[in-house]
Design an enzyme around this catalytic site. Sequence first.
Site, PDB file in Angstrom:
ATOM      1  N   GLN A   1       0.825  -1.202   0.000  1.00 46.10           N
ATOM      2  CA  GLN A   1       0.000   0.000   0.000  1.00 46.10           C
ATOM      3  C   GLN A   1       0.857   1.248   0.000  1.00 46.10           C
ATOM      4  OE1 GLN A   1      -2.520  -0.278   3.436  1.00 46.10           O
ATOM      5  NE2 GLN A   1      -3.471  -2.182   2.798  1.00 46.10           N
TER       6      GLN A   1
ATOM      7  N   HIS B   1       0.128   5.723   0.116  1.00 48.36           N
ATOM      8  CA  HIS B   1      -0.866   6.785   0.179  1.00 48.36           C
ATOM      9  C   HIS B   1      -0.461   7.949  -0.715  1.00 48.36           C
ATOM     10  CE1 HIS B   1      -3.096   4.942   3.424  1.00 48.36           C
ATOM     11  NE2 HIS B   1      -1.952   4.679   4.017  1.00 48.36           N
TER      12      HIS B   1
ATOM     13  N   GLU C   1      -0.993   7.453   7.979  1.00 46.78           N
ATOM     14  CA  GLU C   1      -1.224   6.371   8.925  1.00 46.78           C
ATOM     15  C   GLU C   1      -0.072   6.238   9.912  1.00 46.78           C
ATOM     16  OE1 GLU C   1      -1.868   2.730   6.846  1.00 46.78           O
ATOM     17  OE2 GLU C   1      -3.961   3.159   6.407  1.00 46.78           O
TER      18      GLU C   1
ATOM     19  N   ARG D   1      -3.442  -0.240  -4.092  1.00 44.75           N
ATOM     20  CA  ARG D   1      -3.084  -1.620  -3.798  1.00 44.75           C
ATOM     21  C   ARG D   1      -2.328  -2.252  -4.958  1.00 44.75           C
ATOM     22  NH1 ARG D   1      -6.272  -3.380   0.406  1.00 44.75           N
ATOM     23  NH2 ARG D   1      -7.995  -2.032   0.953  1.00 44.75           N
TER      24      ARG D   1
END
Length: 379
Positions: free
Chosen positions: A99, A101, A126, A257
């Site tokens: 992942q 961002h 995160e 993803r």
Amino acid sequence: MEVQVPDKQKRLRRLRCSVQNYDWGRLGSESTVARLFSMNSGAEVQLDKPYAELGKSRTLKSWISENPNVLGDEVVEKWGSDLPFLFKVLSVAKALSIQAHPDKELARALHKLQPHVYKDDNHKPEMALAITEFQALCGFVSLEELKIVLKDVPEIVEVVGRADANQVLDVSEEDGKEKVKSVLQSIFTQLMSANKEMVSKVITKLKIRLQMESQVRQLTDKEQLVLRLEKQYPGDVGVISAFFFNYVKLNPDNVVRAGLTPKHRDVQTLCSMLTYKQGFPEILQGVPLNPYTRRYLPPFDEFEVDCCSLPKGASAMFPAVEGPSIFVVTVGEGTAHVGACEEQVGEGDVLFAPADTEISFGTSTQLNLYRAGVNSRLF
């Protein structure tokens, strides 16, 4: 259940949270999420079902939109009538997807172009805190380590080709950050875009080689990890791409993803948006607020996290702040005091505290809890 506090503009709310049963979650009674969800909701745990995430309350968002004052003026001015953070508990049995961002600008652009795929226009930073031992692949390894990887893992060269591999072997830090980034982006994109049949074939060769070598030498932690990933996701490009990332082990105290997941993959967007910054990630140790509480401050405004572990007979106070807070009790039982009101709290309880609410917790046994709130540097 709601607790009225002396100032009738404020409420301390006990939240009923939802659970996600993603495939990568731990099964039944092995899952911390299952245990907390059962205590939170009263639901019976299904032993053969994965419990992956304990997440948001179904009613909190609508309640906040009707009572935006609970967020505090500065939070409403910056983010509107919604919480700027999402607090989750994860129980992970299998590797999650690779992942990354996007930044705020790209997040907005991706959401506008493909809202059905990129459902959020926020950058969604995160931070993960380990409740138990936790392992992750995070950030690209250094240039020197990558060169060693290409020499020691011939299967990668077989996928990406000798030309791309030689570019990495020949480049140096003296060539400048942009040159190094370009070379790393080229080889990583080549790997992630490789033909699935070729990738599957090469991973099988890699598995056989490592299994044979394990008979005569101790495999490295990364090699052992790769074999575990191969069992979870046979033939997936994410298995071999693990060699490109730092292997991080943590102990207790929006998403694009690609690989290691059966979900939608957008390899080209992933590979083009990465910064390709190399080196081991920073592990935050936290700042002590008192003998029982540490604060973890990330470099962005959306949130901070406090970890509080109270032994028998101890108490800790969380001062009033100008933004909202969410508390999750993970172990034990005790009391929460807001003004003259006292509330019994225990494992699985999730509490929402409006802005400008002072709360103290105490216990006669043991109490472990976490608080998420807007980063205090904003105020």
